[in-house]
Structure formats: C-alpha cells, structure tokens
Write an enzyme that holds these catalytic residues in place. Structure first.
Site, PDB file in Angstrom:
ATOM      1  N   ARG A  41      86.576  57.022  50.754  1.00  0.00           N
ATOM      2  CA  ARG A  41      87.981  57.153  51.101  1.00  0.00           C
ATOM      3  C   ARG A  41      88.091  57.714  52.521  1.00  0.00           C
ATOM      4  O   ARG A  41      87.167  58.353  53.028  1.00  0.00           O
ATOM      5  CB  ARG A  41      88.704  58.103  50.138  1.00  0.00           C
ATOM      6  CG  ARG A  41      88.706  57.667  48.679  1.00  0.00           C
ATOM      7  CD  ARG A  41      89.446  58.681  47.836  1.00  0.00           C
ATOM      8  NE  ARG A  41      89.547  58.297  46.427  1.00  0.00           N
ATOM      9  CZ  ARG A  41      88.719  58.674  45.480  1.00  0.00           C
ATOM     10  NH1 ARG A  41      87.687  59.478  45.788  1.00  0.00           N
ATOM     11  NH2 ARG A  41      88.881  58.295  44.227  1.00  0.00           N
TER      12      ARG A  41
ATOM     13  N   LYS B 298      88.694  63.221  45.168  1.00  0.00           N
ATOM     14  CA  LYS B 298      89.929  63.751  44.591  1.00  0.00           C
ATOM     15  C   LYS B 298      89.600  64.750  43.487  1.00  0.00           C
ATOM     16  O   LYS B 298      88.633  64.582  42.752  1.00  0.00           O
ATOM     17  CB  LYS B 298      90.773  62.609  44.031  1.00  0.00           C
ATOM     18  CG  LYS B 298      91.369  61.707  45.112  1.00  0.00           C
ATOM     19  CD  LYS B 298      92.291  60.662  44.505  1.00  0.00           C
ATOM     20  CE  LYS B 298      92.956  59.828  45.590  1.00  0.00           C
ATOM     21  NZ  LYS B 298      93.856  58.799  45.019  1.00  0.00           N
TER      22      LYS B 298
ATOM     23  N   HIS C 239      90.961  51.594  53.990  1.00  0.00           N
ATOM     24  CA  HIS C 239      90.990  51.258  52.574  1.00  0.00           C
ATOM     25  C   HIS C 239      90.619  49.795  52.336  1.00  0.00           C
ATOM     26  O   HIS C 239      90.118  49.444  51.266  1.00  0.00           O
ATOM     27  CB  HIS C 239      92.363  51.572  51.990  1.00  0.00           C
ATOM     28  CG  HIS C 239      92.286  52.295  50.677  1.00  0.00           C
ATOM     29  ND1 HIS C 239      91.631  53.501  50.514  1.00  0.00           N
ATOM     30  CD2 HIS C 239      92.762  51.972  49.440  1.00  0.00           C
ATOM     31  CE1 HIS C 239      91.715  53.896  49.256  1.00  0.00           C
ATOM     32  NE2 HIS C 239      92.387  52.981  48.588  1.00  0.00           N
TER      33      HIS C 239
ATOM     34  N   ARG D  38      86.977  49.843  52.008  1.00  0.00           N
ATOM     35  CA  ARG D  38      86.606  50.392  50.691  1.00  0.00           C
ATOM     36  C   ARG D  38      86.830  49.342  49.597  1.00  0.00           C
ATOM     37  O   ARG D  38      85.994  49.167  48.707  1.00  0.00           O
ATOM     38  CB  ARG D  38      87.428  51.654  50.426  1.00  0.00           C
ATOM     39  CG  ARG D  38      87.267  52.257  49.015  1.00  0.00           C
ATOM     40  CD  ARG D  38      88.011  53.586  48.972  1.00  0.00           C
ATOM     41  NE  ARG D  38      88.353  54.019  47.629  1.00  0.00           N
ATOM     42  CZ  ARG D  38      87.577  54.748  46.836  1.00  0.00           C
ATOM     43  NH1 ARG D  38      86.363  55.100  47.243  1.00  0.00           N
ATOM     44  NH2 ARG D  38      87.989  55.120  45.641  1.00  0.00           N
TER      45      ARG D  38
ATOM     46  N   HIS E 173      86.237  57.024  40.858  1.00  0.00           N
ATOM     47  CA  HIS E 173      87.418  56.878  40.004  1.00  0.00           C
ATOM     48  C   HIS E 173      87.218  57.669  38.715  1.00  0.00           C
ATOM     49  O   HIS E 173      86.196  57.505  38.044  1.00  0.00           O
ATOM     50  CB  HIS E 173      87.658  55.412  39.651  1.00  0.00           C
ATOM     51  CG  HIS E 173      88.170  54.595  40.790  1.00  0.00           C
ATOM     52  ND1 HIS E 173      88.106  53.211  40.819  1.00  0.00           N
ATOM     53  CD2 HIS E 173      88.765  54.958  41.953  1.00  0.00           C
ATOM     54  CE1 HIS E 173      88.640  52.769  41.929  1.00  0.00           C
ATOM     55  NE2 HIS E 173      89.046  53.806  42.638  1.00  0.00           N
TER      56      HIS E 173
ATOM     57  N   TYR F  85      89.634  45.434  40.309  1.00  0.00           N
ATOM     58  CA  TYR F  85      88.736  44.600  41.105  1.00  0.00           C
ATOM     59  C   TYR F  85      88.197  43.419  40.319  1.00  0.00           C
ATOM     60  O   TYR F  85      87.720  42.444  40.911  1.00  0.00           O
ATOM     61  CB  TYR F  85      87.574  45.446  41.649  1.00  0.00           C
ATOM     62  CG  TYR F  85      88.036  46.492  42.617  1.00  0.00           C
ATOM     63  CD1 TYR F  85      88.428  46.142  43.907  1.00  0.00           C
ATOM     64  CD2 TYR F  85      88.120  47.827  42.252  1.00  0.00           C
ATOM     65  CE1 TYR F  85      88.881  47.097  44.796  1.00  0.00           C
ATOM     66  CE2 TYR F  85      88.573  48.798  43.139  1.00  0.00           C
ATOM     67  CZ  TYR F  85      88.952  48.417  44.404  1.00  0.00           C
ATOM     68  OH  TYR F  85      89.409  49.366  45.288  1.00  0.00           O
TER      69      TYR F  85
END
Length: 331
Positions: free
Chosen positions: A178, A202, A271, A274, A297, A306
């Site tokens: 990210r 995150k 992004h 990514r 994730h 995806y």
C-alpha cells in the site's frame, strides 16, 4: 427537493419551552453528554485499538456527520437514536451525493460506534444492525497488463530521483505494498540479501513479504545514491529531494508523472500497481489465500474481487479442458 424528500425529514422541531419541562440548560447537558461519548470513542480507537491517525480521522469525520444529523432530528441522547432515524440519515446523505460505497463505510462506522456505546453501558442496542445501506455496484480494480508494466518498468533511470522513483514502482508491483506502507518503510525493514521486506499494514498488523529480483536490484541502485541525499539520522528508505521522508502526495505525483513520461494511457497510481500485483499473482498461481496474506487483507472477501478479473482466463481454461466444452476435432 421533492415533496417526498421534504416529508422524510419533516420531524417536529424541538421546542425548548415545551410541556416536558425541558429547558436550554438541560438540552445543553444532553448535547454535552453526546459529545463526551464521541470523544471517549475516538480515544478508544487511538489508544486501545491503536488505529493509525488517518483511520481515526476518517472515523471522526463519520461520527461527527452522525452527530450533525442527529441534531437535525432533535436527538439529545444516543439511546434515543433508532433504526428509523438512521434510515432518514442515510436518505439525507444519499441526496447530498454520497456514493453507495461511502454510505456503506459511514454505516459501518456508526455500527462500530454503537458497539462501543453498548460496551460502555450507554446504549442497550445497536440500531445500525437493523439498517441496510443501498446496494453498491461491484467495481473491478483497475490494473495494467504485463506488456504495459514492462513498458513502465523496463526503463533505465538517469538521475538520483529517477532511481528512487523506479525503485518505488518496482517495489509496489513486486510486493503489493500500500502507499502508506511504502512511505513508512525504514532501512531496518529491508533485508535484500534474504529478499524480504517487513511492513506494518492496517490495524498495525505486521507482515513479511518477498521482494523480487528486479525490485531488489532497483532498490540497491537507489540506496547507493540515497546516502548522499539523506539528512543526518533519517531512517526512511525513500526520501524527498530535501533529504527527509517522502510524503504520500509526493509519491502519487511522481508515479503519475512517470506513467505519462512512458506514454501510458490513463492515470498511473500506486494502487494500480498493487492491484496489478494481486491480479497477476492470482492468475498465475490460483492461490487466493496466499494472495490474501501477501496483500495483508484481514478478510478473504476483500481479496476475492481479484477472481473476477481473471474470468476470461478461466473461461478459456474451461473451454480447453472441460469434456462437455471441448470442440471435437471434426467440428
């Protein structure tokens, strides 16, 4: 505004001198209590959950929006807010132009806020659980194909800053980082001999991800010139012209400019690199769980988007392999 729109917010206005013996000082106290609950929640996010400053700021904006809408509905205590009130709030935000994606994020923030209020004994139920935001269309991530990426990355840098930019983009695509993760990288996070990098994603979750050969070479070339540019004591891997840690905005500007210089159609942004990493890796491996881990994730449903990108690829495999799909040679 239509008549129906007006009606949806046409609640009785609060009268500070009504028959319920309410007065301005009581209203001020109730409002203050609501504000104190919001402040306590934001403190909980920062100190107990340890969320990043940008994440806390996003929650703060969403809850402040809720407070303003609640005030417009003459709500003076959080337990008085009902599911019907929240539906009216969503309708108002929808009319103001918020996208379905933003409405979902806002409602999620509201639900988490009321979970906190229940934990603190302020509320006994969560009205957000009884409300559904409008359905949002599924938007597939924007990616580059391998030929486009080769045109963007297979370039010989000719200056210190272009060495840096090339290393950043190679790392984005090699490891699926990210933007915030790349900007936060320190020198101690790199282990180019082992070909890995440590990132904090995150929720302050740490993960180790591999770094490909071309990305390692690009980073090594950048590090040879970085030492002459960095300010004393600066630990950031990627620094700006002045020798201090590069900012997110600077990275976005440089990546976009690089794409334009290489004649790429459309906007190149971190992004997109990514997304390309995830799509190409999933297409080649089919290992959804592995891609989830590499992307950081927490929920595999986030990674599953995806799989939609590879439908044509999967359809071709099906046509070639399935007994009922293969065409006979004589047809």
């Amino acid at each position: 505004m239509s008549t129906s729109d007006k009606g949806s917010n046409n609640l009785p206005k609060k009268n500070l001198h009504n028959t319920n013996n309410e007065n301005p000082s009581e209203t001020k106290t109730s409002s203050s209590a609501m504000d104190q609950a919001v402040d306590a929640y934001l403190g909980f996010l920062r100190h107990e959950k340890g969320l990043a400053a940008n994440t806390c700021a996003a929650y703060q904006r969403d809850i402040q929006k809720l407070s303003l809408l609640a005030a417009g509905l003459t709500i003076e205590q959080w337990p008085a807010l009902t599911a019907e009130h929240l539906r009216r709030c969503l309708a108002t935000l929808n009319r103001e132009g918020l996208s379905p994606r933003s409405l979902h994020r806002w409602l999620s923030a509201v639900r988490q806020f009321f979970d906190f209020l229940m934990r603190e004994g302020i509320c006994h139920s969560n009205p957000g659980l009884q409300v559904q935001a409008p359905k949002r269309p599924k938007k597939l991530p924007d990616t580059l194909d391998t030929d486009q990426l080769a045109g963007v990355l297979d370039v010989t840098p000719d200056s210190p800053l272009s060495l840096r930019d090339h290393a950043m983009m190679e790392l984005f695509y090699s490891s699926g980082l990210r933007l915030a993760e790349l900007v936060a990288l320190d020198l101690v996070d790199l282990d180019l001999d082992e070909g890995v990098v440590r990132v904090v994603g995150k929720g302050s979750k740490e993960r180790i991800v591999p770094v490909g050969r071309k990305a390692r070479n690009a980073i090594q070339q950048w590090l040879t010139v970085r030492r002459d540019m960095a300010q004393d004591g600066e630990n950031a891997v990627f620094i700006a012209r002045g020798g201090q840690r590069i900012s997110r905005r600077q990275v976005q500007v440089r990546v976009k400019a690089w794409g334009l210089q290489q004649g790429l159609d459309g906007n190149l942004h971190p992004h997109k690199l990514r997304h390309s990493f995830a799509s190409h890796l999933l297409e080649s491996s089919g290992e959804l769980r592995a891609v989830q881990e590499l992307l950081g994730h927490s929920d595999i449903s986030t990674t599953q988007i995806y799989t939609h990108l590879d439908f044509q690829h999967l359809a071709n495999v099906y046509d070639r392999a399935h007994p009922r799909a293969r065409k006979k040679d004589d047809e």
